[in-house]
Write a protein that holds these residues in place. Structure first.
Motif, PDB file in Angstrom:
ATOM      1  N   VAL A   4      38.643  46.479  49.017  1.00  0.00           N
ATOM      2  CA  VAL A   4      37.744  47.335  48.240  1.00  0.00           C
ATOM      3  C   VAL A   4      38.614  48.132  47.284  1.00  0.00           C
ATOM      4  CG1 VAL A   4      35.926  49.086  48.310  1.00  0.00           C
ATOM      5  CG2 VAL A   4      36.276  47.577  50.281  1.00  0.00           C
ATOM      6  N   GLY A  28      38.307  51.366  44.507  1.00  0.00           N
ATOM      7  CA  GLY A  28      37.440  52.378  43.924  1.00  0.00           C
ATOM      8  C   GLY A  28      37.744  53.749  44.486  1.00  0.00           C
ATOM      9  N   ARG A  29      37.137  54.754  43.877  1.00  0.00           N
ATOM     10  CA  ARG A  29      37.298  56.125  44.358  1.00  0.00           C
ATOM     11  C   ARG A  29      36.622  56.275  45.720  1.00  0.00           C
ATOM     12  NH1 ARG A  29      34.136  59.161  41.516  1.00  0.00           N
ATOM     13  NH2 ARG A  29      33.115  57.410  40.479  1.00  0.00           N
ATOM     14  N   GLU A  83      28.949  57.366  46.846  1.00  0.00           N
ATOM     15  CA  GLU A  83      28.160  56.405  46.099  1.00  0.00           C
ATOM     16  C   GLU A  83      28.866  55.056  45.937  1.00  0.00           C
ATOM     17  OE1 GLU A  83      27.068  57.646  42.205  1.00  0.00           O
ATOM     18  OE2 GLU A  83      29.045  57.198  41.353  1.00  0.00           O
ATOM     19  N   LYS A  84      30.145  54.989  46.256  1.00  0.00           N
ATOM     20  CA  LYS A  84      30.851  53.710  46.267  1.00  0.00           C
ATOM     21  C   LYS A  84      30.654  52.953  47.582  1.00  0.00           C
ATOM     22  CE  LYS A  84      32.698  53.760  42.148  1.00  0.00           C
ATOM     23  NZ  LYS A  84      32.273  52.781  41.112  1.00  0.00           N
ATOM     24  N   TRP A 114      41.239  49.605  51.639  1.00  0.00           N
ATOM     25  CA  TRP A 114      40.596  50.329  50.533  1.00  0.00           C
ATOM     26  C   TRP A 114      41.691  50.851  49.620  1.00  0.00           C
ATOM     27  CZ3 TRP A 114      35.140  52.055  50.510  1.00  0.00           C
ATOM     28  CH2 TRP A 114      34.811  52.729  49.316  1.00  0.00           C
ATOM     29  N   SER A 169      32.085  45.095  47.189  1.00  0.00           N
ATOM     30  CA  SER A 169      31.589  46.247  46.432  1.00  0.00           C
ATOM     31  C   SER A 169      30.304  46.708  47.103  1.00  0.00           C
ATOM     32  CB  SER A 169      31.315  45.879  44.969  1.00  0.00           C
ATOM     33  OG  SER A 169      30.628  46.941  44.317  1.00  0.00           O
ATOM     34  N   SER A 225      28.729  49.587  46.469  1.00  0.00           N
ATOM     35  CA  SER A 225      28.249  50.723  45.673  1.00  0.00           C
ATOM     36  C   SER A 225      26.733  50.881  45.726  1.00  0.00           C
ATOM     37  CB  SER A 225      28.676  50.551  44.216  1.00  0.00           C
ATOM     38  OG  SER A 225      30.061  50.689  44.077  1.00  0.00           O
ATOM     39  N   GLU A 277      25.997  51.058  39.888  1.00  0.00           N
ATOM     40  CA  GLU A 277      27.025  50.495  39.010  1.00  0.00           C
ATOM     41  C   GLU A 277      26.417  50.213  37.643  1.00  0.00           C
ATOM     42  OE1 GLU A 277      30.156  50.138  39.305  1.00  0.00           O
ATOM     43  OE2 GLU A 277      30.577  50.276  41.453  1.00  0.00           O
ATOM     44  N   PRO A 318      30.411  46.478  37.118  1.00  0.00           N
ATOM     45  CA  PRO A 318      31.612  46.890  37.852  1.00  0.00           C
ATOM     46  C   PRO A 318      32.875  46.162  37.431  1.00  0.00           C
ATOM     47  CG  PRO A 318      30.211  45.528  39.229  1.00  0.00           C
ATOM     48  CD  PRO A 318      29.425  45.818  37.991  1.00  0.00           C
ATOM     49  N   SER A 339      35.904  46.349  38.800  1.00  0.00           N
ATOM     50  CA  SER A 339      36.699  45.777  39.896  1.00  0.00           C
ATOM     51  C   SER A 339      36.147  44.424  40.333  1.00  0.00           C
ATOM     52  CB  SER A 339      36.738  46.747  41.082  1.00  0.00           C
ATOM     53  OG  SER A 339      35.455  46.903  41.664  1.00  0.00           O
ATOM     54  N   ASN A 391      25.893  44.956  39.697  1.00  0.00           N
ATOM     55  CA  ASN A 391      26.414  43.921  40.593  1.00  0.00           C
ATOM     56  C   ASN A 391      25.681  42.607  40.377  1.00  0.00           C
ATOM     57  OD1 ASN A 391      28.343  45.558  41.741  1.00  0.00           O
ATOM     58  ND2 ASN A 391      27.188  45.977  43.616  1.00  0.00           N
TER      59      ASN A 391
END
Length: 395
Positions: A209, A211-212, A216-217, A238, A284, A286, A289, A292, A294, A313
């Motif tokens: 994974v 992302g931040r 919400e991710k 992650w 993902s 999330s 999005e 995305p 990534s 997505n």
């Protein structure tokens, strides 16, 4: 560059100017524009300058939700735009998008462009959220000349629901550097070294994974899925920073529990092609999005993707051809998808090949650059200053 049209890109963070927009900003400079990035300053300012892009700090323009801070940001932004007098103002992200479009038109900047990276509300969200977000976006769109929209679903929402004039709205798509993110030149040594550092053996399946670490991710869903997966030899990694500036930042207790459950929290990294090459499948989870990045990068690297079935997505993953789409906020469904692919190496390889084909056909950043340059050069303008034609032709 004397005589060149001055182009300002406005975001909240310097990370966005560097990592997300960097290749585009360099391409715009090569096309003959004088490019300036405006954002809150941070650790990426030096990299932005090294790329030949001037950075102008707007210190108060952060992701903070403090209205007092926003008033300061408005004053700082007005002062900066008055000083640099751009010919084109291009805004990104929710806060700069709202403030920048209104201020840009008020200051009579000749061309105001906004990239819609994903409306901050979706049709399935509560009415109160949709009303607030949609009202703000509709008002701000009235102050822009061009709305560049990353995905088709938001195009329909802007035109059909918000009644933004269709002549302003253009499908932009999204793209990545498919030469940097490519399955053609994997580095076996880097893959082995990274996997070893994560405690993963050759036969383990590494679920990645990027992302931040924010709610919400889908952080909670990923962490719970890690507990529910039953396939042997599955490792979760992650890659990405904590974001304490966000109200939905994952708390320290949740991170500690995830690590106790075996999730590797690898922090921020800059060697992303090598990181993707060390994964066996990508996730993902999330809730929201636009399109995305990534997922596009992972696809270009030949990874099958398991993603939530949400706007954005759905544009980046073809269910059953390049990966799997699973219900949003459903850790059991996410775990089931991971079990399905972790147990079937042949299926992962087939989906990965499909992902490569999709990335090469639709995710090349040069398409995005060309469409943006077309908007700069051909869109109707609010006011002409005589400096709107680049001194060099676009590539």
């Amino acid at each position: 560059m004397k005589g060149s049209p001055r182009l300002v890109h406005l975001t909240t963070t310097d990370m966005s100017l560097d990592w997300l927009l960097g290749p585009q900003l360099r391409a715009f400079a090569e096309a003959g524009y004088e490019v300036i990035g405006m954002s809150a300053p941070g650790p990426h300012v030096d990299a932005i300058a090294a790329a030949g892009v001037r950075h102008v700090p707007i210190p108060a323009l952060t992701r903070s939700t403090d209205p007092r801070n926003d008033f300061v940001a408005v004053a700082q932004l007005i002062a900066a735009l008055r000083r640099y007098r751009p010919d084109i103002l291009h805004t990104h992200n929710p806060k700069p998008g709202i403030l920048g479009r209104v201020i840009g038109r008020t200051l009579r900047i000749p061309l105001v462009v906004n990239t819609q990276h994903g409306l901050y509300a979706q049709p399935g969200d509560p009415l109160r959220r949709r009303v607030g977000v949609y009202a703000a976006e509709r008002i701000a769109a009235a102050f822009a000349d061009v709305e560049l929209v990353q995905n088709e679903e938001d195009v329909r929402t802007l035109v059909e629901t918000l009644r933004v004039p269709a002549s302003k709205v253009h499908l932009l798509g999204n793209g990545v550097d498919t030469t940097r993110f490519s399955s053609d030149s994997p580095d076996p040594a880097a893959r082995a070294e990274l996997r070893q550092s994560w405690g993963a053996g050759d036969d383990d399946v590494v679920v990645g994974v990027v992302g931040r670490l924010v709610t919400e991710k889908g952080a909670a869903e990923v962490f719970q899925a890690a507990r529910l997966v039953t396939a042997d030899g599955v490792r979760f990694v992650w890659v990405g920073p904590s974001d304490t500036s966000k109200s939905d930042a994952v708390d320290a207790g949740s991170l500690a529990r995830a690590e106790a459950d075996g999730v590797i929290l690898a922090g921020s990294r800059s060697d992303m092609p090598e990181v993707y090459s060390a994964f066996d499948l990508y996730v993902s989870a999330s809730w929201r999005e636009g399109f995305p990045r990534s997922v596009m990068e992972a696809s270009a690297m030949g990874l099958p993707v398991i993603a939530t079935d949400i706007r954005g997505n759905r544009q980046a993953v073809r269910h059953g051809r390049t990966g799997l789409l699973v219900p949003v906020r459903d850790p059991a469904a996410l775990a089931a998808g991971i079990d399905e692919l972790a147990s079937d190496q042949t299926r992962r390889a087939t989906l990965g090949q499909g992902a490569i084909g999709l990335a090469r056909a639709e995710f090349d950043q040069n398409r995005v650059i060309a469409r943006t340059l077309d908007a700069y050069q051909n869109a109707p303008r609010h006011r002409s200053t005589g400096r709107l034609t680049p001194t060099r032709a676009a590539p």
